[in-house]
Design a protein around this motif. Structure first.
Motif, PDB file in Angstrom:
ATOM      1  N   CYS A 110      39.080  37.143  39.161  1.00 51.68           N
ATOM      2  CA  CYS A 110      40.270  38.009  39.218  1.00 51.68           C
ATOM      3  C   CYS A 110      40.033  39.262  38.371  1.00 51.68           C
ATOM      4  O   CYS A 110      38.957  39.443  37.797  1.00 51.68           O
ATOM      5  N   ALA A 111      41.056  40.101  38.286  1.00 49.19           N
ATOM      6  CA  ALA A 111      40.889  41.391  37.601  1.00 49.19           C
ATOM      7  C   ALA A 111      40.497  41.215  36.138  1.00 49.19           C
ATOM      8  O   ALA A 111      39.797  42.048  35.556  1.00 49.19           O
ATOM      9  N   GLY A 112      40.961  40.140  35.508  1.00 50.52           N
ATOM     10  CA  GLY A 112      40.605  39.898  34.106  1.00 50.52           C
ATOM     11  C   GLY A 112      41.309  40.844  33.145  1.00 50.52           C
ATOM     12  O   GLY A 112      42.137  41.674  33.553  1.00 50.52           O
ATOM     13  N   SER A 113      40.946  40.745  31.879  1.00 52.56           N
ATOM     14  CA  SER A 113      41.705  41.454  30.845  1.00 52.56           C
ATOM     15  C   SER A 113      41.555  42.970  30.916  1.00 52.56           C
ATOM     16  O   SER A 113      42.364  43.699  30.351  1.00 52.56           O
TER      17      SER A 113
ATOM     18  N   SER B 122      39.185  32.601  36.601  1.00 54.54           N
ATOM     19  CA  SER B 122      40.577  33.035  36.641  1.00 54.54           C
ATOM     20  C   SER B 122      41.085  33.300  35.227  1.00 54.54           C
ATOM     21  O   SER B 122      40.910  32.471  34.335  1.00 54.54           O
ATOM     22  N   GLY B 123      41.743  34.443  35.057  1.00 56.93           N
ATOM     23  CA  GLY B 123      42.235  34.807  33.733  1.00 56.93           C
ATOM     24  C   GLY B 123      43.473  34.037  33.317  1.00 56.93           C
ATOM     25  O   GLY B 123      43.804  33.949  32.142  1.00 56.93           O
ATOM     26  N   CYS B 124      44.201  33.471  34.302  1.00 55.95           N
ATOM     27  CA  CYS B 124      45.366  32.640  34.013  1.00 55.95           C
ATOM     28  C   CYS B 124      45.583  31.699  35.193  1.00 55.95           C
ATOM     29  O   CYS B 124      44.806  31.703  36.155  1.00 55.95           O
ATOM     30  N   GLU B 125      46.667  30.925  35.141  1.00 54.35           N
ATOM     31  CA  GLU B 125      46.902  29.880  36.145  1.00 54.35           C
ATOM     32  C   GLU B 125      47.269  30.450  37.523  1.00 54.35           C
ATOM     33  O   GLU B 125      47.312  29.708  38.505  1.00 54.35           O
ATOM     34  N   ARG B 126      47.539  31.723  37.628  1.00 52.58           N
ATOM     35  CA  ARG B 126      47.985  32.256  38.920  1.00 52.58           C
ATOM     36  C   ARG B 126      46.913  32.252  40.004  1.00 52.58           C
ATOM     37  O   ARG B 126      47.217  32.320  41.189  1.00 52.58           O
ATOM     38  N   SER B 127      45.660  32.270  39.635  1.00 53.57           N
ATOM     39  CA  SER B 127      44.548  32.206  40.607  1.00 53.57           C
ATOM     40  C   SER B 127      44.627  33.293  41.671  1.00 53.57           C
ATOM     41  O   SER B 127      44.496  33.015  42.866  1.00 53.57           O
ATOM     42  N   CYS B 128      44.817  34.536  41.258  1.00 55.12           N
ATOM     43  CA  CYS B 128      44.936  35.626  42.239  1.00 55.12           C
ATOM     44  C   CYS B 128      43.683  35.787  43.098  1.00 55.12           C
ATOM     45  O   CYS B 128      43.774  36.187  44.257  1.00 55.12           O
ATOM     46  N   ALA B 129      42.518  35.483  42.552  1.00 59.58           N
ATOM     47  CA  ALA B 129      41.277  35.797  43.267  1.00 59.58           C
ATOM     48  C   ALA B 129      40.947  34.782  44.345  1.00 59.58           C
ATOM     49  O   ALA B 129      40.173  35.075  45.245  1.00 59.58           O
TER      50      ALA B 129
ATOM     51  N   GLY C  40      42.003  44.616  33.606  1.00 61.16           N
ATOM     52  CA  GLY C  40      42.976  45.126  34.570  1.00 61.16           C
ATOM     53  C   GLY C  40      44.315  44.429  34.555  1.00 61.16           C
ATOM     54  O   GLY C  40      45.256  44.903  35.182  1.00 61.16           O
ATOM     55  N   CYS C  41      44.420  43.285  33.851  1.00 60.87           N
ATOM     56  CA  CYS C  41      45.659  42.509  33.930  1.00 60.87           C
ATOM     57  C   CYS C  41      46.064  42.009  32.544  1.00 60.87           C
ATOM     58  O   CYS C  41      45.264  41.358  31.850  1.00 60.87           O
ATOM     59  N   ALA C  42      47.305  42.305  32.180  1.00 60.59           N
ATOM     60  CA  ALA C  42      47.785  41.941  30.839  1.00 60.59           C
ATOM     61  C   ALA C  42      47.896  40.424  30.660  1.00 60.59           C
ATOM     62  O   ALA C  42      47.924  39.936  29.534  1.00 60.59           O
ATOM     63  N   ARG C  43      47.965  39.669  31.752  1.00 60.07           N
ATOM     64  CA  ARG C  43      48.084  38.212  31.627  1.00 60.07           C
ATOM     65  C   ARG C  43      46.764  37.536  31.283  1.00 60.07           C
ATOM     66  O   ARG C  43      46.746  36.377  30.870  1.00 60.07           O
ATOM     67  N   SER C  44      45.670  38.218  31.508  1.00 61.37           N
ATOM     68  CA  SER C  44      44.378  37.536  31.421  1.00 61.37           C
ATOM     69  C   SER C  44      43.980  37.222  29.981  1.00 61.37           C
ATOM     70  O   SER C  44      44.101  38.063  29.090  1.00 61.37           O
TER      71      SER C  44
HETATM   72  S1  SF4 Z   1      44.845  35.311  37.896  1.00 57.75           S
HETATM   73 FE1  SF4 Z   1      46.220  35.815  36.181  1.00 57.75          FE
HETATM   74  S2  SF4 Z   1      44.963  37.044  34.833  1.00 57.75           S
HETATM   75 FE2  SF4 Z   1      43.953  37.048  36.824  1.00 57.75          FE
HETATM   76  S3  SF4 Z   1      44.711  38.872  37.840  1.00 57.75           S
HETATM   77 FE3  SF4 Z   1      46.001  37.149  38.467  1.00 57.75          FE
HETATM   78  S4  SF4 Z   1      47.744  37.247  37.034  1.00 57.75           S
HETATM   79 FE4  SF4 Z   1      46.088  38.454  36.151  1.00 57.75          FE
END
Ligand code: SF4
Length: 403
Positions: A317-320, A350-357, A322-326
């Motif tokens: 995913c975008a990681g820290s 994945s930077g967090c539990e959302r698994s955007c990638a 690009g994404c404040a959640r990571s």
């Molecule tokens: S998976 Fe989490 S950290 Fe990664 S881009 Fe999505 S919201 Fe951001």
């Protein structure tokens, strides 16, 4: 078209119909990314493009360039209603049906209330298709000529169908489903799975205003599709030309690479390319005499044309950056992991539990717990905690050796 704030500036999504991108449109996107943003372009797992680092004051210029390139919606407010996923190998007939669906949806202002994530999948049994995404509504051809389509809701195409409809009724059927969804869904039910957790699917079907639906044999399943066909050169259905596919590095292209792809399809193919839900690009219509040169050029641009290449087996995913959640810089860590990745391992960072990638299942997930540290998850179970990238690579090597 919205600019969504992100850690590295504004984020703009360009929806491509069936991943279709002409050479001219690709050049226009590259220019827009450079003039209005940071120049980072992403292929998403819905086969769309994202431009990163967009500046607020560039919004109007961006919209003008996108509309000029014929990449905008046909109706104001209809941009989000273009989530109709097709196979990169979809025939002209299937694309025509997909276009009819999108036109009908954009033309109904009431449907503009659907969530931007609400998605449809249309497939006609192509050998390359993303069947693992949990689409809200899916239609899958029951016969070779795509005269009838099985349909289902809130699940991957491999699941059982709820019924079937004639192709001639497909648009009316989908419109009826979408209107019924909006009529029945509560304010916090944005996806079909949310609604069907409360309302039985059979009861939902009873509310539809559609022609008689046919039964589908319980044993029906969509034929197997082969994701590896997205990479390398493969003879097309016409038996003459080839499609040539290549994986981007972690879903990203820079403006020079996109412009170079536009030049490549102009000189060696049919002035068009397709983006895919695997975050790759596919060039259709390559003559046999050009296949070697196209493969070599794609590799020279840093794209992987072999399914065994590390970047064909890693998503992040975008990681820290690009994404404040990571919790970690997943992109940078994925680049390090690519150097250490054992053969055959497939990994999602994945930077967090959302698994955007990864909307589809991936063999192993590394879930960030802190900068440079990951929890290793396989088959929905945590296998190891607090690993560095090097430790994760060693864990993967050991598990491959024991397999
Ligand atoms: S998976 Fe989490 S950290 Fe990664 S881009 Fe999505 S919201 Fe951001």
């Amino acid at each position: 078209m919205r600019i969504v704030p992100a850690r590295d500036g504004g984020l703009v999504r360009l929806r491509l119909f069936g991943g279709e991108l002409s050479a001219d449109a690709a050049r226009a996107v590259a220019q827009a990314a450079l003039r209005c943003g940071s120049g980072t372009i992403e292929v998403t797992n819905r086969a769309n493009l994202q431009l990163r680092g967009m500046r607020d004051e560039a919004h109007e210029a961006l919209i003008a360039q996108v509309l000029d390139a014929d990449l905008g919606p046909s109706a104001e407010g209809g941009d989000d209603l273009r989530n109709v996923m097709l196979s990169p190998l979809a025939s002209d007939d299937t694309r025509a049906l997909g276009a009819q669906l999108i036109d009908a949806m954009q033309g109904d202002a009431a449907l503009h209330a659907l969530s931007p994530k609400f998605a449809l999948q249309l497939d006609a049994g192509e050998p390359l298709a993303m069947l693992d995404h949990p689409h809200d509504v899916w239609l899958s051809a029951l016969d070779r000529d795509a005269v009838h389509f099985a349909f289902g809701f809130a699940g991957a195409l491999r699941g059982a169908a709820l019924g079937a409809i004639a192709r001639a009724d497909a648009v009316r059927f989908v419109m009826s489903v979408l209107r019924a969804f909006l009529a029945l869904a509560s304010d916090d039910e944005h996806r079909m799975r949310d609604l069907l957790a409360r309302v039985d699917a059979a009861r939902f079907l009873e509310t539809l205003d559609v022609p008689a639906m046919q039964a589908v044999p319980q044993t029906w399943r969509r034929p197997h599709a082969d994701a590896s066909l997205r990479l390398g050169a493969h003879l097309e259905a016409n038996g003459i030309t080839y499609h040539v596919g290549a994986q981007t590095r972690l879903g990203r292209l820079d403006t020079a690479s996109l412009a170079a792809l536009a030049d490549l399809v102009t000189t060696h193919a049919q002035r068009r390319m397709l983006t895919t839900p695997w975050q790759s690009v596919l060039i259709p219509g390559v003559g046999k005499q050009h296949v070697h040169a196209v493969l070599a050029r794609l590799e020279a641009l840093g794209l992987a044309t072999d399914a065994h290449a590390p970047f064909a087996r890693i998503v992040a995913c975008a990681g820290s950056q690009g994404c404040a959640r990571s919790r970690a810089d997943t992109k940078a860590d994925a680049h390090r992991l690519a150097l250490l990745l054992p053969p055959d391992a497939e990994v999602h960072l994945s930077g967090c539990e959302r698994s955007c990638a990864a909307a589809h299942p991936v063999d192993t997930t590394l879930l960030a717990v802190a900068p440079g540290r990951y929890q290793l998850i396989r088959q929905a179970r945590t296998q190891a905690r607090n690993l560095t990238i090097e430790e994760a690579a060693m864990w993967l090597a050991r598990s491959t050796a024991h397999a």
